[in-house]
Design a protein around this motif. Structure first.
Motif, PDB file in Angstrom:
ATOM      1  N   VAL A  24       0.846  -1.207   0.000  1.00  0.00           N
ATOM      2  CA  VAL A  24       0.000   0.000   0.000  1.00  0.00           C
ATOM      3  C   VAL A  24       0.877   1.252   0.000  1.00  0.00           C
ATOM      4  N   LEU A  25       1.905   1.268   0.833  1.00  0.00           N
ATOM      5  CA  LEU A  25       2.817   2.411   0.907  1.00  0.00           C
ATOM      6  C   LEU A  25       3.561   2.604  -0.414  1.00  0.00           C
ATOM      7  N   LEU A  26       3.985   1.494  -1.027  1.00  0.00           N
ATOM      8  CA  LEU A  26       4.696   1.561  -2.302  1.00  0.00           C
ATOM      9  C   LEU A  26       3.846   2.244  -3.376  1.00  0.00           C
ATOM     10  N   PHE A  27       2.580   1.840  -3.464  1.00  0.00           N
ATOM     11  CA  PHE A  27       1.723   2.420  -4.505  1.00  0.00           C
ATOM     12  C   PHE A  27       1.234   3.818  -4.134  1.00  0.00           C
ATOM     13  N   ALA A  28       1.193   4.115  -2.839  1.00  0.00           N
ATOM     14  CA  ALA A  28       0.835   5.474  -2.433  1.00  0.00           C
ATOM     15  C   ALA A  28       1.924   6.457  -2.845  1.00  0.00           C
ATOM     16  N   LEU A  29       3.187   6.018  -2.776  1.00  0.00           N
ATOM     17  CA  LEU A  29       4.314   6.898  -3.110  1.00  0.00           C
ATOM     18  C   LEU A  29       4.626   6.915  -4.604  1.00  0.00           C
ATOM     19  N   PHE A  30       4.542   5.755  -5.255  1.00  0.00           N
ATOM     20  CA  PHE A  30       5.007   5.660  -6.639  1.00  0.00           C
ATOM     21  C   PHE A  30       3.934   5.154  -7.609  1.00  0.00           C
ATOM     22  N   GLY A  31       2.697   5.051  -7.152  1.00  0.00           N
ATOM     23  CA  GLY A  31       1.629   4.504  -7.995  1.00  0.00           C
ATOM     24  C   GLY A  31       1.402   5.289  -9.263  1.00  0.00           C
ATOM     25  N   SER A  32       1.449   6.625  -9.164  1.00  0.00           N
ATOM     26  CA  SER A  32       1.191   7.452 -10.352  1.00  0.00           C
ATOM     27  C   SER A  32       2.258   7.246 -11.420  1.00  0.00           C
ATOM     28  N   GLN A  33       3.510   7.040 -11.001  1.00  0.00           N
ATOM     29  CA  GLN A  33       4.572   6.777 -11.970  1.00  0.00           C
ATOM     30  C   GLN A  33       4.466   5.368 -12.552  1.00  0.00           C
ATOM     31  N   ILE A  34       4.147   4.376 -11.703  1.00  0.00           N
ATOM     32  CA  ILE A  34       4.068   2.987 -12.158  1.00  0.00           C
ATOM     33  C   ILE A  34       2.901   2.784 -13.120  1.00  0.00           C
ATOM     34  N   LEU A  35       1.756   3.383 -12.780  1.00  0.00           N
ATOM     35  CA  LEU A  35       0.536   3.172 -13.557  1.00  0.00           C
ATOM     36  C   LEU A  35       0.237   4.330 -14.494  1.00  0.00           C
ATOM     37  N   GLY A  36       1.243   5.068 -14.873  1.00  0.00           N
ATOM     38  CA  GLY A  36       1.061   6.214 -15.750  1.00  0.00           C
ATOM     39  C   GLY A  36       0.677   5.815 -17.159  1.00  0.00           C
ATOM     40  N   SER A  37       0.481   6.812 -18.001  1.00  0.00           N
ATOM     41  CA  SER A  37       0.033   6.570 -19.374  1.00  0.00           C
ATOM     42  C   SER A  37       1.067   5.816 -20.201  1.00  0.00           C
ATOM     43  N   SER A  38       2.319   5.821 -19.764  1.00  0.00           N
ATOM     44  CA  SER A  38       3.376   5.135 -20.510  1.00  0.00           C
ATOM     45  C   SER A  38       3.612   3.711 -20.032  1.00  0.00           C
ATOM     46  N   MET A  39       2.687   3.158 -19.242  1.00  0.00           N
ATOM     47  CA  MET A  39       2.856   1.814 -18.698  1.00  0.00           C
ATOM     48  C   MET A  39       2.985   0.788 -19.826  1.00  0.00           C
ATOM     49  N   SER A  40       3.999  -0.038 -19.767  1.00  0.00           N
ATOM     50  CA  SER A  40       4.232  -1.065 -20.780  1.00  0.00           C
ATOM     51  C   SER A  40       3.527  -2.357 -20.397  1.00  0.00           C
ATOM     52  N   GLY A  41       3.470  -3.292 -21.340  1.00  0.00           N
ATOM     53  CA  GLY A  41       2.859  -4.580 -21.061  1.00  0.00           C
ATOM     54  C   GLY A  41       3.608  -5.350 -19.987  1.00  0.00           C
ATOM     55  N   PHE A  42       4.938  -5.260 -19.995  1.00  0.00           N
ATOM     56  CA  PHE A  42       5.733  -5.939 -18.966  1.00  0.00           C
ATOM     57  C   PHE A  42       5.437  -5.386 -17.584  1.00  0.00           C
ATOM     58  N   THR A  43       5.384  -4.047 -17.495  1.00  0.00           N
ATOM     59  CA  THR A  43       5.083  -3.406 -16.204  1.00  0.00           C
ATOM     60  C   THR A  43       3.698  -3.818 -15.718  1.00  0.00           C
ATOM     61  N   ALA A  44       2.721  -3.805 -16.630  1.00  0.00           N
ATOM     62  CA  ALA A  44       1.362  -4.187 -16.260  1.00  0.00           C
ATOM     63  C   ALA A  44       1.316  -5.622 -15.745  1.00  0.00           C
ATOM     64  N   ALA A  45       2.102  -6.497 -16.341  1.00  0.00           N
ATOM     65  CA  ALA A  45       2.093  -7.918 -15.955  1.00  0.00           C
ATOM     66  C   ALA A  45       2.616  -8.097 -14.528  1.00  0.00           C
ATOM     67  N   TRP A  46       3.791  -7.498 -14.231  1.00  0.00           N
ATOM     68  CA  TRP A  46       4.334  -7.715 -12.896  1.00  0.00           C
ATOM     69  C   TRP A  46       3.537  -6.970 -11.829  1.00  0.00           C
ATOM     70  N   VAL A  47       2.969  -5.821 -12.174  1.00  0.00           N
ATOM     71  CA  VAL A  47       2.128  -5.099 -11.217  1.00  0.00           C
ATOM     72  C   VAL A  47       0.869  -5.906 -10.920  1.00  0.00           C
ATOM     73  N   PHE A  48       0.261  -6.497 -11.971  1.00  0.00           N
ATOM     74  CA  PHE A  48      -0.938  -7.304 -11.748  1.00  0.00           C
ATOM     75  C   PHE A  48      -0.623  -8.497 -10.848  1.00  0.00           C
ATOM     76  N   ILE A  49       0.492  -9.188 -11.136  1.00  0.00           N
ATOM     77  CA  ILE A  49       0.864 -10.347 -10.315  1.00  0.00           C
ATOM     78  C   ILE A  49       1.087  -9.932  -8.871  1.00  0.00           C
ATOM     79  N   LEU A  50       1.779  -8.809  -8.670  1.00  0.00           N
ATOM     80  CA  LEU A  50       2.059  -8.326  -7.318  1.00  0.00           C
ATOM     81  C   LEU A  50       0.764  -8.008  -6.568  1.00  0.00           C
ATOM     82  N   LEU A  51      -0.113  -7.260  -7.223  1.00  0.00           N
ATOM     83  CA  LEU A  51      -1.376  -6.881  -6.572  1.00  0.00           C
ATOM     84  C   LEU A  51      -2.288  -8.082  -6.378  1.00  0.00           C
ATOM     85  N   PHE A  52      -2.349  -8.953  -7.378  1.00  0.00           N
ATOM     86  CA  PHE A  52      -3.204 -10.145  -7.289  1.00  0.00           C
ATOM     87  C   PHE A  52      -2.782 -11.021  -6.116  1.00  0.00           C
ATOM     88  N   VAL A  53      -1.477 -11.290  -6.014  1.00  0.00           N
ATOM     89  CA  VAL A  53      -0.967 -12.143  -4.933  1.00  0.00           C
ATOM     90  C   VAL A  53      -1.183 -11.469  -3.579  1.00  0.00           C
TER      91      VAL A  53
END
Length: 379
Positions: A24-53
């Protein structure tokens, strides 16, 4: 005897809480950068796995704590706590998707329908088969099962089928949305009140050889005097500490899920299925364990009660979100889904309409779930 704090909150629970809040703290601090408009497919995959787990592991923690509270409070209070805890997570995830940046008007009905097919066919089928394999044909309280099925027919029929025949097919007008929300919530609250008070005996395992419990029979020992209040308070606090991270991470999961579904060209209904899997996997495992332990009434309370709560809470919330946020909410299911709903209801009535269950019906439920999966990806 009062249980120690370390026994109530073991290292595994601390690990779940700490891990969830770190994410929660990680995404509160860096969520806007991680999930920005330039998010790649690779980034989306590992973020989904992290959040899903993270959310799934936390949901298992919620079930663990709610299960301990269930043991303290007895039936049907314990199962209600477990079910309401899980369903509240589902409502939060659906609300996050509805209020997210991507329009998802059908997410509520997709999730509700997915929950129905998973809980009432896949999980019920597994419960009937594994329970019979371990204990033979099993008994349950037919009055409780009948009450659940009546609620399922009423609430689901109004929410998902009736909306196909309004002036705007698939949707409710503003006045209809207010009325349907009010009727659904009132009926659900009234049902819960009777379940906990005047008709509590309907939802308790009956004596062997009986399909029901007489009105004047004392069904369970009154546990109010023996409840360890300190233990219950600590477990309630831990339950809250586990649910809150799911609330805070729900929006981020919604964003990355919609990105992945769109990028992969998957049917929109897959989003609803993912929500159902995340939310109900822990409770489903609990239901199967109960059937194996010859506690079929608990399985019935968990499966059918979970779906009643899903409809009773999700429908009013999403309709009100649609009104207040100006979001389109599509509730009507397709003709094929209506047929699957009717067959599911008819089959469930047969499965729980006699004194004992049969594994034969269990296999039928699994086949029906397989048909649903086939149509999901091949509409």
């Amino acid at each position: 005897m009062t249980t120690s704090f370390s026994a109530l909150v073991p290292p595994a629970t601390w690990l779940r809480i700490t891990g969830a809040w770190v994410i929660v703290l990680l995404f509160a601090l860096f969520g806007s950068q991680i999930l920005g408009s330039s998010m790649s497919g690779f980034t989306a995959a590992w973020v989904f796995i992290l959040l899903f787990v993270t959310i799934l592991a936390t949901a298992f923690g919620v079930v663990h704590e709610a299960d301990h509270l269930a043991e303290q409070l007895g039936e049907p209070y314990g199962t209600l706590i477990l079910t309401l805890s899980i369903v509240s997570i589902e409502v939060i995830l659906i609300a996050a998707v509805l209020l997210g940046p991507v329009e998802a008007p059908s997410i509520a009905k997709d999730s509700i329908f997915a929950v129905m097919m998973i809980i009432m066919n896949l999980v019920v089928g597994i419960c009937l088969i594994t329970g019979a394999a371990r204990n033979g044909d099993q008994e349950f309280n037919v009055q409780g099962a009948s009450a659940y099925l009546s609620m399922i027919a009423l609430l689901t029929g109004i929410a998902l089928v009736l909306s196909n025949y309004t002036s705007t097919p698939g949707e409710f007008s503003s006045s209809q949305a207010v009325g349907i929300s009010a009727f659904t919530l009132l009926m659900y609250v009234g049902f819960l009140w009777m379940q906990m008070r005047s008709h509590r005996r309907y939802f308790v395992q009956p004596p062997e050889g009986s399909m029901s419990i007489p009105k004047m029979t004392t069904t369970t020992t009154d546990k109010s005097a023996s409840i360890d209040k300190k233990s219950a308070l600590i477990r309630s606090a831990v339950l809250l500490a586990l649910i809150l991270p799911i609330v805070l991470l729900a929006h981020d999961l919604a964003v990355v899920t919609e990105f992945g579904i769109t990028a992969a060209g998957l049917p929109p209904a897959v989003g609803g299925v993912l929500i159902a899997i995340i939310v109900f996997t822990p409770e489903s495992i609990t239901a199967v364990k109960a059937a194996i332990n010859n506690e079929l009434q608990r399985s019935v309370n968990l499966c059918q009660g979970a779906f009643v709560s899903t409809v009773g809470l999700t429908v009013p919330v999403v309709l009100l979100i649609g009104l207040l946020a100006g979001k389109q909410v599509i509730m009507g299911i397709s003709n094929a889904e209506i047929l699957l709903f009717m067959v599911t209801l008819a089959l469930t009535m047969q499965s729980f309409g006699s004194q004992r269950t049969s594994p034969i019906q269990g296999y039928m439920h699994l086949v029906l779930f397989g048909v649903y999966g086939l149509l999901l990806f091949n509409p």
